[in-house]
Design a protein around this motif. Structure first.
Motif, PDB file in Angstrom:
ATOM      1  N   LYS A 119       7.673 -11.372 -11.258  1.00 37.08           N
ATOM      2  CA  LYS A 119       6.397 -11.328 -11.985  1.00 37.08           C
ATOM      3  C   LYS A 119       5.359 -10.534 -11.183  1.00 37.08           C
ATOM      4  N   HIS A 120       5.302 -10.799  -9.865  1.00 40.93           N
ATOM      5  CA  HIS A 120       4.336 -10.109  -9.003  1.00 40.93           C
ATOM      6  C   HIS A 120       4.623  -8.607  -8.981  1.00 40.93           C
ATOM      7  N   ALA A 121       5.889  -8.262  -8.746  1.00 38.61           N
ATOM      8  CA  ALA A 121       6.258  -6.831  -8.656  1.00 38.61           C
ATOM      9  C   ALA A 121       5.969  -6.156  -9.992  1.00 38.61           C
ATOM     10  N   ASP A 122       6.242  -6.861 -11.095  1.00 36.96           N
ATOM     11  CA  ASP A 122       6.042  -6.290 -12.420  1.00 36.96           C
ATOM     12  C   ASP A 122       4.572  -5.953 -12.653  1.00 36.96           C
ATOM     13  N   LYS A 123       3.680  -6.855 -12.185  1.00 33.94           N
ATOM     14  CA  LYS A 123       2.232  -6.636 -12.331  1.00 33.94           C
ATOM     15  C   LYS A 123       1.829  -5.362 -11.570  1.00 33.94           C
ATOM     16  N   CYS A 124       2.300  -5.228 -10.338  1.00 31.41           N
ATOM     17  CA  CYS A 124       1.946  -4.031  -9.537  1.00 31.41           C
ATOM     18  C   CYS A 124       2.474  -2.780 -10.228  1.00 31.41           C
ATOM     19  N   ASN A 151      14.493  -1.305  -7.888  1.00 27.04           N
ATOM     20  CA  ASN A 151      14.480  -0.944  -6.464  1.00 27.04           C
ATOM     21  C   ASN A 151      13.140  -1.220  -5.810  1.00 27.04           C
ATOM     22  N   VAL A 152      12.041  -0.919  -6.511  1.00 28.19           N
ATOM     23  CA  VAL A 152      10.719  -1.156  -5.906  1.00 28.19           C
ATOM     24  C   VAL A 152      10.471  -2.658  -5.752  1.00 28.19           C
ATOM     25  N   THR A 153      11.049  -3.461  -6.635  1.00 26.44           N
ATOM     26  CA  THR A 153      10.961  -4.928  -6.472  1.00 26.44           C
ATOM     27  C   THR A 153      11.685  -5.355  -5.197  1.00 26.44           C
ATOM     28  N   GLU A 154      12.861  -4.784  -4.960  1.00 26.47           N
ATOM     29  CA  GLU A 154      13.619  -5.098  -3.726  1.00 26.47           C
ATOM     30  C   GLU A 154      12.800  -4.692  -2.498  1.00 26.47           C
ATOM     31  N   PHE A 155      12.180  -3.513  -2.562  1.00 22.32           N
ATOM     32  CA  PHE A 155      11.412  -3.029  -1.398  1.00 22.32           C
ATOM     33  C   PHE A 155      10.180  -3.896  -1.179  1.00 22.32           C
ATOM     34  N   THR A 156       9.559  -4.347  -2.285  1.00 22.17           N
ATOM     35  CA  THR A 156       8.346  -5.176  -2.149  1.00 22.17           C
ATOM     36  C   THR A 156       8.687  -6.486  -1.444  1.00 22.17           C
ATOM     37  N   TYR A 173       0.850  -1.201   0.000  1.00 22.98           N
ATOM     38  CA  TYR A 173       0.000   0.000   0.000  1.00 22.98           C
ATOM     39  C   TYR A 173       0.882   1.247   0.000  1.00 22.98           C
ATOM     40  N   ALA A 174       1.978   1.217   0.795  1.00 23.27           N
ATOM     41  CA  ALA A 174       2.895   2.375   0.850  1.00 23.27           C
ATOM     42  C   ALA A 174       3.632   2.531  -0.466  1.00 23.27           C
ATOM     43  N   LEU A 175       3.941   1.412  -1.121  1.00 26.03           N
ATOM     44  CA  LEU A 175       4.738   1.480  -2.353  1.00 26.03           C
ATOM     45  C   LEU A 175       3.868   1.816  -3.563  1.00 26.03           C
ATOM     46  N   TYR A 176       2.715   1.152  -3.710  1.00 23.06           N
ATOM     47  CA  TYR A 176       1.895   1.279  -4.926  1.00 23.06           C
ATOM     48  C   TYR A 176       0.600   2.046  -4.714  1.00 23.06           C
ATOM     49  N   GLY A 177       0.280   2.388  -3.457  1.00 25.85           N
ATOM     50  CA  GLY A 177      -0.985   3.085  -3.211  1.00 25.85           C
ATOM     51  C   GLY A 177      -2.164   2.176  -3.514  1.00 25.85           C
ATOM     52  N   GLU A 178      -1.933   0.862  -3.431  1.00 30.03           N
ATOM     53  CA  GLU A 178      -2.981  -0.095  -3.817  1.00 30.03           C
ATOM     54  C   GLU A 178      -3.149  -1.159  -2.742  1.00 30.03           C
ATOM     55  N   ARG A 179      -4.405  -1.487  -2.352  1.00 35.84           N
ATOM     56  CA  ARG A 179      -4.680  -2.535  -1.376  1.00 35.84           C
ATOM     57  C   ARG A 179      -4.711  -3.867  -2.104  1.00 35.84           C
ATOM     58  N   LEU A 180      -4.077  -4.885  -1.530  1.00 36.99           N
ATOM     59  CA  LEU A 180      -4.110  -6.235  -2.118  1.00 36.99           C
ATOM     60  C   LEU A 180      -5.283  -7.029  -1.555  1.00 36.99           C
ATOM     61  N   GLY A 181      -5.860  -6.572  -0.428  1.00 39.22           N
ATOM     62  CA  GLY A 181      -7.004  -7.293   0.161  1.00 39.22           C
ATOM     63  C   GLY A 181      -6.580  -8.545   0.904  1.00 39.22           C
ATOM     64  N   LEU A 182      -5.341  -8.557   1.440  1.00 40.05           N
ATOM     65  CA  LEU A 182      -4.821  -9.764   2.115  1.00 40.05           C
ATOM     66  C   LEU A 182      -5.428  -9.952   3.496  1.00 40.05           C
ATOM     67  N   GLN A 225       3.241  -2.371 -13.470  1.00 38.86           N
ATOM     68  CA  GLN A 225       2.526  -2.085 -14.727  1.00 38.86           C
ATOM     69  C   GLN A 225       1.222  -1.327 -14.437  1.00 38.86           C
ATOM     70  N   ASN A 226       0.478  -1.815 -13.408  1.00 36.65           N
ATOM     71  CA  ASN A 226      -0.813  -1.170 -13.091  1.00 36.65           C
ATOM     72  C   ASN A 226      -0.622   0.324 -12.868  1.00 36.65           C
ATOM     73  N   ILE A 227       0.308   0.651 -11.997  1.00 39.84           N
ATOM     74  CA  ILE A 227       0.440   2.055 -11.615  1.00 39.84           C
ATOM     75  C   ILE A 227       1.061   2.849 -12.773  1.00 39.84           C
ATOM     76  N   TYR A 228       1.916   2.230 -13.571  1.00 42.94           N
ATOM     77  CA  TYR A 228       2.564   2.948 -14.683  1.00 42.94           C
ATOM     78  C   TYR A 228       1.516   3.289 -15.739  1.00 42.94           C
ATOM     79  N   GLN A 229       0.609   2.339 -15.987  1.00 40.23           N
ATOM     80  CA  GLN A 229      -0.476   2.546 -16.968  1.00 40.23           C
ATOM     81  C   GLN A 229      -1.311   3.762 -16.543  1.00 40.23           C
ATOM     82  N   GLU A 230      -1.751   3.779 -15.271  1.00 40.34           N
ATOM     83  CA  GLU A 230      -2.580   4.904 -14.793  1.00 40.34           C
ATOM     84  C   GLU A 230      -1.779   6.204 -14.874  1.00 40.34           C
ATOM     85  N   PHE A 231      -0.503   6.109 -14.551  1.00 41.27           N
ATOM     86  CA  PHE A 231       0.331   7.308 -14.519  1.00 41.27           C
ATOM     87  C   PHE A 231       0.412   7.925 -15.918  1.00 41.27           C
TER      88      PHE A 231
END
Ligand code: O4T
Length: 434
Positions: A198-203, A240-245, A135-144, A205-211
């Protein structure tokens, strides 16, 4: 294949695999070591991680970079990830997730008539830390933290665990060999890395598309800020964001588990912290960072946990000039490491080291170079503020809502699988405070 340890005072010359390493555990030796780290501090590289990046043609994040490359990325990332201004922006996101964790626990307790819940929190804590850091990195809830957490995120969590577990044996195999000597180990390692990317890439891509479709007006996480600043190229942001995730899951979940256990078997400490939380909240609605800064005992409890259970059990450096450690002249370029686990439990450094006593950090005694769980200086853990804030908020909400108890008061045995973990997770009992 250790050629044996030559004891040189409370320091040790150890031979691991094919290289020598000087181990120290006294604060003054740690101080000496850090004073000779230079402007490009360096740790031992992790060949199997670097090999994966090369095979898959990914850039490295700051953990694996050195020299100018490391420094230029690090200085840009600091502003969003570890600076007080950056922390204030993502703090409310972590608070929302901590509150959702409490809601999840209340929901479970309401399902039974006993008004209490005894549970192995291991899995839930991984879901909490991944939910928070994502949530802090992508501004997105995963619903876990909902009833049915989605399977893909669960696969990511177990991939991080597998990757960390397979990293340790690969550390001691010479790089050239590791792909051939034990193919199953290597294959599991690479497979886990592919799932992580793969997981980090999906997150991403989502935010890059909206951006690309329109820049968000309000703060929506660290990644969005980095994209807007456009100081780092996209592939560096991704690395770097993959490392942080991935780096934000186990590292923060483990100290939470150890803290809950220690507070369960030290009820007087638990009560004192609960009183401090109530006191901090009674001063009316304030900015959350001010509330956190008015809970020194809670912050010291985290220091006490990391003293006894340091997530990364050593901090390594290659000194850039000769350094004297324990009256020995250690030549520049020798791998040296501070044994955090040994220091944290040494009676020469801490009085009654086996006692879980957060107050020791609030006394007037000199604690310099004793709280090194996040490392030191320019190369210290960049996730430090994210981890500390996430853990403080979690404990503030959980301790305000529940009394924590444990049946077994015996010490938890720990194992080191690149991260310090409990051999067997403790069972904890949550009782709602009405
Ligand atoms: C346990 C401790 N080891 S340390 C750095 O002291 O030697 C540590 C501390 N902070 C962060 C980590 N990370 C992870 O867990 C991890 C997983 C996957 C990736 Cl792509 C990157 C990471 C990092 C290195 C960020 C590990």
């Amino acid at each position: 294949t250790r050629r044996g340890w030559q004891r040189i005072g409370p320091a040790l010359l150890e031979t691991i695999g094919t290289y020598n390493c000087v181990n120290v555990l006294l604060p003054r030796d740690a101080a000496q070591l850090f004073q000779s780290e230079g402007i490009f501090p360096r740790r031992m590289g992790i060949e199997s991680w670097i090999a994966h990046r090369q095979i898959r043609n990914h850039k490295c994040g700051i953990f694996l970079l050195n020299g100018e490359e490391w420094r230029s990325d690090r200085l840009i990332l600091n502003k969003e990830v570890i600076s007080p201004a950056g922390t204030r922006k993502f703090l409310p996101f972590l608070n929302a997730v901590a509150q959702d964790f409490v809601t999840l626990m209340h929901r479970r307790i309401s399902k039974n008539t006993r008004r209490s819940l005894t549970i192995d929190l291991y899995g839930d804590l991984f879901r909490f830390t991944l939910e928070g850091s994502s949530y802090a990195l992508y501004g997105e809830r995963l619903g876990l933290l909902e009833e049915s957490p989605n399977a893909e995120s669960q696969r990511f969590i177990s991939a991080v665990e597998t990757m960390l577990r397979t990293t340790l044996p690969l550390l001691f195999i010479p790089p050239g060999l590791m792909r051939w000597v034990n193919t199953k180990l290597w294959r599991d390692h690479i497979e886990a890395w592919d799932t992580i990317f793969k997981h980090a890439d999906k997150c991403i891509q989502n935010i890059y598309q909206e951006f690309c479709l329109g820049q968000p007006r309000k703060y929506s996480g660290i990644m969005a800020e980095l994209l807007m600043q456009a100081e780092l190229p996209l592939d560096s942001i991704k690395a770097n964001v993959t490392e942080f995730t991935a780096g934000g899951v186990d590292t923060t979940a483990m100290p939470l588990l150890f803290t809950l256990f220690e507070l369960a078997r030290n009820p007087s400490v638990q009560t004192a912290i609960r009183r401090e939380i109530a006191e901090a909240e009674s001063q009316g609605p304030r900015e959350l960072s001010k509330v956190l800064n008015s809970m020194p005992l809670l912050k010291s409890a985290l220091k006490e946990t990391l003293r006894l259970y340091p997530v990364g059990i050593t901090v390594q450096r290659y000194p850039t000039k000769d350094v004297v450690l324990q009256n020995y002249c250690v030549p520049a370029g020798t791998l040296c490491q501070v044994g955090l686990y040994a220091m944290g439990r040494s009676p020469e450094v801490f009085s009654n080291p086996e006692r879980y006593d957060p107050l020791r950090w609030l006394s007037k005694e000199d604690n310099s170079f004793k709280a090194l769980a996040f490392g030191f200086g320019a190369r210290q853990c960049i996730g430090r503020r994210l981890a500390e804030t996430e853990m403080m908020l979690f404990l503030m909400h959980v301790l305000r809502n529940f009394r924590i108890d444990t049946v077994s008061k015996a010490d938890i045995k720990t194992v080191f699988g690149f991260i310090l973990m409990p051999e067997k997770p403790p069972l904890l009992t949550f009782r709602p405070i009405d």
